[in-house]
Motif scaffolding. Sequence first.
Motif, PDB file in Angstrom:
ATOM      1  N   ILE A 231      70.102  30.490  13.513  1.00  0.00           N
ATOM      2  CA  ILE A 231      68.869  29.960  14.094  1.00  0.00           C
ATOM      3  C   ILE A 231      67.716  30.660  13.396  1.00  0.00           C
ATOM      4  N   ILE A 232      66.772  29.877  12.850  1.00  0.00           N
ATOM      5  CA  ILE A 232      65.658  30.446  12.092  1.00  0.00           C
ATOM      6  C   ILE A 232      64.329  29.837  12.541  1.00  0.00           C
ATOM      7  N   PRO A 233      63.232  30.566  12.329  1.00  0.00           N
ATOM      8  CA  PRO A 233      61.927  29.945  12.531  1.00  0.00           C
ATOM      9  C   PRO A 233      61.631  29.042  11.335  1.00  0.00           C
ATOM     10  N   LYS A 234      60.866  27.996  11.553  1.00  0.00           N
ATOM     11  CA  LYS A 234      60.492  27.123  10.438  1.00  0.00           C
ATOM     12  C   LYS A 234      59.512  27.827   9.503  1.00  0.00           C
ATOM     13  N   ARG A 235      58.669  28.664  10.068  1.00  0.00           N
ATOM     14  CA  ARG A 235      57.736  29.443   9.254  1.00  0.00           C
ATOM     15  C   ARG A 235      58.517  30.565   8.580  1.00  0.00           C
ATOM     16  N   HIS A 236      58.229  30.821   7.310  1.00  0.00           N
ATOM     17  CA  HIS A 236      58.906  31.919   6.616  1.00  0.00           C
ATOM     18  C   HIS A 236      58.381  33.247   7.159  1.00  0.00           C
ATOM     19  N   VAL A 237      59.271  33.976   7.828  1.00  0.00           N
ATOM     20  CA  VAL A 237      58.975  35.294   8.393  1.00  0.00           C
ATOM     21  C   VAL A 237      60.158  36.174   8.040  1.00  0.00           C
ATOM     22  N   GLU A 238      59.880  37.357   7.492  1.00  0.00           N
ATOM     23  CA  GLU A 238      60.985  38.220   7.068  1.00  0.00           C
ATOM     24  C   GLU A 238      61.709  38.899   8.218  1.00  0.00           C
ATOM     25  N   HIS A 239      60.977  39.392   9.203  1.00  0.00           N
ATOM     26  CA  HIS A 239      61.574  40.224  10.246  1.00  0.00           C
ATOM     27  C   HIS A 239      61.293  39.697  11.641  1.00  0.00           C
ATOM     28  N   TYR A 240      62.241  39.902  12.518  1.00  0.00           N
ATOM     29  CA  TYR A 240      62.144  39.458  13.908  1.00  0.00           C
ATOM     30  C   TYR A 240      60.865  39.948  14.577  1.00  0.00           C
ATOM     31  N   PHE A 241      60.490  41.174  14.321  1.00  0.00           N
ATOM     32  CA  PHE A 241      59.346  41.778  15.009  1.00  0.00           C
ATOM     33  C   PHE A 241      58.005  41.211  14.560  1.00  0.00           C
ATOM     34  N   ASP A 242      58.019  40.359  13.541  1.00  0.00           N
ATOM     35  CA  ASP A 242      56.803  39.696  13.072  1.00  0.00           C
ATOM     36  C   ASP A 242      56.683  38.262  13.596  1.00  0.00           C
ATOM     37  N   LEU A 243      57.635  37.810  14.392  1.00  0.00           N
ATOM     38  CA  LEU A 243      57.577  36.472  14.973  1.00  0.00           C
ATOM     39  C   LEU A 243      56.543  36.421  16.092  1.00  0.00           C
TER      40      LEU A 243
END
Length: 120
Positions: free
Chosen positions: A34-46
């Motif tokens: 499961i991924i965000p559609k926006r490119h984000v490297e780390h969970y804590f930046d979501l």
Amino acid sequence: MSCIFCTINEITLENNLAMAFFDKFPVTNGHLLIIPKRHVEHYFDLTSEEKQAMDDLLLQGKELLDHQFNPDGYNIGINNGEAAGQTIFHVHVHLIPRYKGDMTEPRGGVRGVIPEKRIY
């Protein structure tokens, strides 16, 4: 360097902010990412909204896997950072179905990331 997850087109589930698809190198039958559609490297930046969207797909994914594969349990995990084993730097949650007998001693589950600490 392009992100392999940003170009994925074999989507199993999705909503406005996230998507889910089967892992190309599954640990077990039904292993979903499961991924965000926006490119984000780390969970804590979501954002909170992205986390909620991913959590919604996590629940939908479990329902899908329950019906399709009938597992006996699940592991849910995120490798956050290189030291934690992250190799694709687009945050992704692993939803791994588990089956009785898929390993000799499953006790300790995700603690197995450091094998000598798994059994306590």
